[in-house]
Design an enzyme around this catalytic site. Sequence first.
Site, PDB file in Angstrom:
ATOM      1  CG  ASP A   6     -11.180   6.444 -25.415  1.00 32.19           C
ATOM      2  OD1 ASP A   6     -11.569   7.609 -25.613  1.00 32.19           O
ATOM      3  OD2 ASP A   6      -9.990   6.147 -25.188  1.00 32.19           O
ATOM      4  CG  HIS A  56     -13.442   2.622 -22.163  1.00 31.28           C
ATOM      5  ND1 HIS A  56     -12.637   2.845 -21.074  1.00 31.28           N
ATOM      6  CD2 HIS A  56     -12.606   2.425 -23.220  1.00 31.28           C
ATOM      7  CE1 HIS A  56     -11.361   2.777 -21.442  1.00 31.28           C
ATOM      8  NE2 HIS A  56     -11.319   2.523 -22.739  1.00 31.28           N
TER       9      HIS A  56
END
Length: 485
Positions: A309, A451
């Site tokens: 992400d 992430h």
Amino acid sequence: MPRRSLAPVFLLLGSLALTAACSTGSPPADSAPSPDGPSRTRGNDTGSQADLTKLKGVNIVSDSSTDRSCPWATSYPDVPGAGAITAAMKKDVKVRLAGFLGEDVGGPPSCGGADGSQGPELNVSFSFLVSSGDVLGVRLTTVDRTSNADGTDTRAYWYDGAAKKYRPSFGLIADGSRDAFVSALKKRLEKREGVTPETVDAALNDQENRDAYLDDMAFTADGDLEVDFDRGTVGVPPAGRISVTLPKTTVTPWLSDFGSRAQKQTTDPDDKLDLGATHTPAPTVAAQPDPGEDTTDCSKAKCIALTFDDGPATPETGTLLKYLAQYKARATFFVVGQNVATHPDIVRAEVQSGHEVANHSWNHPVLTNLTSAQIRSQLQRTSAAIKAATGKEPTLFRPPYGAIDGKVRAATSLSPVLWDVDTLDWKFHDPAKVARTVISQAKPNDVVLIHDIHPASVAAVPEVLRTLTARGYHFVTVSHLRATL
């Protein structure tokens, strides 16, 4: 933690197709239609005016939480050669986040101190105003839903490459012309609804505080100067945010030397941005060999969908692509639109390397706090940026913080994807801990949240790939996992 949604959502797309404006002088998607109307920035949906192809070696400094009870996301650009403006933005973002979390007063995190009507949220996003010649302009838009006003604050940051100095917005006006400039502003404001002489005088008469109130000024493509005021500064709060436009012919004689150059680079930009950077910009991220068609049947084999992400990020995403290629692993990247617009080459490399690119909103807000039109804008603008970079429309989206409801579902035909394993890597910047979390918690057909904006998270990926490959796992995209279950 939220569980993923594997069933596709088949809903009609709404109207209001808003896309990010990336050419010089183009207004943001939420521009006010009239010159002296509401402020151009609404909510936390910001656009970009500058020609981003001139930006070389820029790094987007992003951070966020996945804690839905205390959601926050911050982002600002670090442009080579413009360290002073980066330092100013970093300082302001740090202060805002510390205040939101309660770290400025000590004690446990307070998440804004008290819940707003829609729940607490802090979002700091960016847009480029000018990136040409020796001039750089950046706007930060902050939405703090625990604020007593409308929660929205905008601030323009300017960098003078010739002097190698950060300039606040009022630096666009020559010292000797500032009184005349303020008088002209007052005259334009005096007949505005919700504005009184008392509110204007309180904001603009104190010379020491003018910088604080005149902190969002930028030129239009025609050379006019737009001045934006946050709610409750020059007018009563019910009047909302207020924007004043001074014509080019009026404002040009009052501009400082830097203001004149900023105006010129907005109306007639140079072919490149030259801020005198002393280091070589990072090279374009290279695509890795595409592993080809994935024939894995996840109903029979052990599959895991790694998802990343908040990118793309440099150099982290490029490093990650190399790690994935070593194991012929496929992944799904949930990208943020403002970063896609800045780094389309990295997104192209993701697709060319055999990975899936999906939508993670334009600037990471809590979608359930937005109107239906704002939700559509957030997702459609990001999808448009992805298609511009890759030639392909995404089919999946991940709502930031996993915040989704019927309103969000109804605003898009994209299929939502949540997750099974949250590494909490935004909180624990420890490669070994991130790797242990995935290895110990992941089960067949799980979706894992990591992430790629954090170096420590990317550093954890080789151990995850090595260990789980040895255990017989296949790394597939979310779409492939869904299609074969």
